[in-house]
Design an enzyme around this catalytic site. Structure first.
Site, short mmCIF file in Angstrom:
data_model
loop_
_atom_site.label_atom_id
_atom_site.label_comp_id
_atom_site.label_asym_id
_atom_site.label_seq_id
_atom_site.Cartn_x
_atom_site.Cartn_y
_atom_site.Cartn_z
NE ARG A 24 -4.14 -14.58 11.62
CZ ARG A 24 -3.47 -14.57 10.48
NH1 ARG A 24 -2.32 -15.22 10.37
NH2 ARG A 24 -3.92 -13.91 9.43
CG ASN A 42 -5.75 -17.82 10.97
OD1 ASN A 42 -6.30 -17.51 12.02
ND2 ASN A 42 -5.82 -17.07 9.89
#
Length: 99
Positions: A24, A42
């Site tokens: 990320r 996520n």
């Protein structure tokens, strides 16, 4: 507006070893470097998903990055892109990591 500057929005989901490897953070950094906006998070399925918005040429570059590079310790098995559409304006002002 020239073809390469047409604004588009596309959703994505990345499969493989993409959690616990700073995916990320690297996705956010690459998106910002390209001047894109959107988000990344996520999922409870062990994938990473999000949305990209920006000029089509920059979004295409980011899609390739998501499919082939990712973070240094990630292993990407598959990248799905869907809901692609031309937009008149950006829905976001930044590229965010969603918790």
């Amino acid at each position: 507006m020239a073809e390469g500057n047409t604004l588009i929005s596309v959703d994505y989901e990345i499969f493989g070893k993409v959690q616990g490897v700073f995916f990320r953070k690297h996705t956010q950094a690459e998106g910002k470097k390209l001047g894109l906006v959107g988000w990344v998070q996520n999922t409870d399925r062990g994938t990473v998903q999000g949305q990209l918005q920006g000029p089509i040429s920059k979004v295409r570059h980011m899609q390739e990055w998501l499919e082939t590079r990712g973070s240094p310790k990630s292993h990407i098995d598959k990248a799905n892109f869907n809901n692609e559409k031309v937009i008149l304006k950006l829905d976001y002002s930044d590229f965010q990591i969603v918790k």
